[in-house]
Write an enzyme that holds these catalytic residues in place. Structure first.
Site, PDB file in Angstrom:
ATOM      1  N   LYS A  57       0.846  -1.197   0.000  1.00  0.00           N
ATOM      2  CA  LYS A  57       0.000   0.000   0.000  1.00  0.00           C
ATOM      3  C   LYS A  57       0.884   1.252   0.000  1.00  0.00           C
ATOM      4  O   LYS A  57       0.652   2.193  -0.756  1.00  0.00           O
ATOM      5  CB  LYS A  57      -0.946  -0.020   1.214  1.00  0.00           C
ATOM      6  CG  LYS A  57      -2.029  -1.097   1.094  1.00  0.00           C
ATOM      7  CD  LYS A  57      -2.832  -1.310   2.385  1.00  0.00           C
ATOM      8  CE  LYS A  57      -3.749  -2.524   2.232  1.00  0.00           C
ATOM      9  NZ  LYS A  57      -4.543  -2.816   3.437  1.00  0.00           N
ATOM     10  N   GLN A 101      -4.624  -1.803   9.718  1.00  0.00           N
ATOM     11  CA  GLN A 101      -4.538  -3.123   9.097  1.00  0.00           C
ATOM     12  C   GLN A 101      -5.070  -4.204  10.042  1.00  0.00           C
ATOM     13  O   GLN A 101      -4.704  -4.242  11.218  1.00  0.00           O
ATOM     14  CB  GLN A 101      -3.083  -3.422   8.690  1.00  0.00           C
ATOM     15  CG  GLN A 101      -2.898  -4.690   7.872  1.00  0.00           C
ATOM     16  CD  GLN A 101      -3.537  -4.632   6.478  1.00  0.00           C
ATOM     17  OE1 GLN A 101      -3.711  -3.561   5.906  1.00  0.00           O
ATOM     18  NE2 GLN A 101      -3.890  -5.782   5.947  1.00  0.00           N
ATOM     19  N   ASP A 124     -11.059   2.442   4.069  1.00  0.00           N
ATOM     20  CA  ASP A 124     -11.313   0.995   4.002  1.00  0.00           C
ATOM     21  C   ASP A 124     -12.806   0.693   3.856  1.00  0.00           C
ATOM     22  O   ASP A 124     -13.180  -0.429   3.518  1.00  0.00           O
ATOM     23  CB  ASP A 124     -10.826   0.319   5.301  1.00  0.00           C
ATOM     24  CG  ASP A 124      -9.508  -0.419   5.117  1.00  0.00           C
ATOM     25  OD1 ASP A 124      -9.203  -0.813   3.977  1.00  0.00           O
ATOM     26  OD2 ASP A 124      -8.804  -0.609   6.125  1.00  0.00           O
TER      27      ASP A 124
HETATM   28  N1  GUN Z   1      -6.869  -7.190   6.275  1.00  0.00           N
HETATM   29  C1  GUN Z   1      -7.211  -7.912   5.175  1.00  0.00           C
HETATM   30  N2  GUN Z   1      -7.736  -7.106   4.231  1.00  0.00           N
HETATM   31  C2  GUN Z   1      -7.737  -5.864   4.743  1.00  0.00           C
HETATM   32  C3  GUN Z   1      -8.159  -4.607   4.236  1.00  0.00           C
HETATM   33  O1  GUN Z   1      -8.677  -4.472   3.118  1.00  0.00           O
HETATM   34  N3  GUN Z   1      -7.990  -3.541   5.084  1.00  0.00           N
HETATM   35  C4  GUN Z   1      -7.470  -3.672   6.322  1.00  0.00           C
HETATM   36  N4  GUN Z   1      -7.366  -2.574   7.065  1.00  0.00           N
HETATM   37  N5  GUN Z   1      -7.069  -4.830   6.812  1.00  0.00           N
HETATM   38  C5  GUN Z   1      -7.210  -5.919   6.029  1.00  0.00           C
END
Ligand code: GUN
Length: 298
Positions: A57, A101, A124
């Site tokens: 990211k 995350q 998100d």
């Molecule tokens: N863990 C697995 N997929 C995601 C996501 O799209 N966002 C976040 N914050 N954590 C995750």
């Protein structure tokens, strides 16, 4: 029966094109003296998968020209400390959007953290306000994986209206929002949607009647050739890290679809890797751009 000649839904290529479009937009924003979009990410602990996702990211932010900030904590961080950081990011005018995350360590109440995030910055799309707005078709941040799948269907002009879409999996992050979006009066959407999960008794029959199957179970090679009808569109959301001696990293990303069996039956199929994974990251970037432009909420 003769095998279909299937086409790959190339998420890697589509995401590269989208990154290019966004990078060009950042150049235009800069030239006009506007604010560069800024994404912050909170990462707790050292889970291999989470480390890789967050690193990707941050790297993608840099490629597009966004500003990014990575905030790291060890596994023993307290809920109070995390809530304090969320509050700080909520109030930081320079941060347009941020993510925490997941998964978080067991001693931290994940939902409490999600609900502490200002929904205006919830790129998100996990906050109940964004989830609720999505479910009734209002402008909102749509979570990245479902948004990426919709974009891939759109760019390949896959017909969806009136089709039977079977979603395998009912997670809050993928299965549930995906089902909601495919049901929406929109393109892509307008499907008849069935959601199956680990307790479904007639899962195989449902899959066999599906025009579109979206598999998000996290069970490697779950979907077999005998579960798919000729001409179906198959979307594989699985990204399980399976140990492998064949790669430098020591693991291999494995999808939820037994590709060699399923692909010959399909009109379109997304591969793993190179399918939904890159679309997910680029969709988070798109949400960040929208947050930076205040395009969804003022
Ligand atoms: N863990 C697995 N997929 C995601 C996501 O799209 N966002 C976040 N914050 N954590 C995750």
């Amino acid at each position: 029966m003769e095998a279909q000649s299937y086409k790959l839904l190339d998420g890697k290529a589509v995401s590269a094109q989208m990154k290019k479009e966004m990078a060009e937009e950042v150049v235009r924003i800069k030239a006009a003296g506007g604010k560069i979009p800024h994404l912050a990410a909170i990462l707790v602990g050292h889970d291999g998968g989470s480390e890789t996702y967050v690193a990707n990211k941050v790297k993608t932010c840099n490629e597009i020209g966004f500003k990014s900030t990575l905030i790291r904590y060890e596994n023993d961080v307290t809920e109070e400390e995390l809530l304090g950081k969320v509050d700080e990011l909520n109030r930081d005018d320079d941060v347009d959007g941020f993510i925490v995350q997941l998964p978080l360590p067991k001693h931290i109440h994940e939902q409490k953290i999600i609900e502490a995030i200002d929904y205006h910055k919830d790129v998100d799309g996990f906050h109940p306000i964004n989830v609720g707005r999505m479910s009734i078709g209002l402008p909102c941040f749509v979570s990245a994986t479902p948004a990426g799948i919709l974009e891939l269907l759109r760019r390949y002009q896959i017909p969806t209206r009136g089709k039977h879409c079977v979603v395998l999996g009912r997670s809050n992050i993928v299965g549930k929002p995906m089902a909601t979006l495919m049901l929406q009066k929109a393109y892509p959407g307008d499907c008849t949607v069935t959601v199956c999960h680990s307790r479904s008794e007639n899962l195989k029959e449902m899959c066999l009647s599906a025009d579109i199957i979206i598999v998000a179970l996290g069970v490697p090679e779950f979907l077999r050739g005998n579960m798919v009808k000729e001409g179906a569109v198959v979307i594989d959301v699985g990204t399980t890290r399976v140990p492998s001696t064949l790669t430098k990293s020591g693991f291999k990303l494995t999808g939820d679809v037994k590709f060699d069996e399923v692909a010959p039956k399909c009109s379109y199929i997304s591969p793993v890797p190179g399918g939904i994974g890159p679309m997910t990251i680029v969709s988070l970037m798109r949400n960040t751009l929208l947050a930076g432009k205040k395009a969804i909420y003022d």
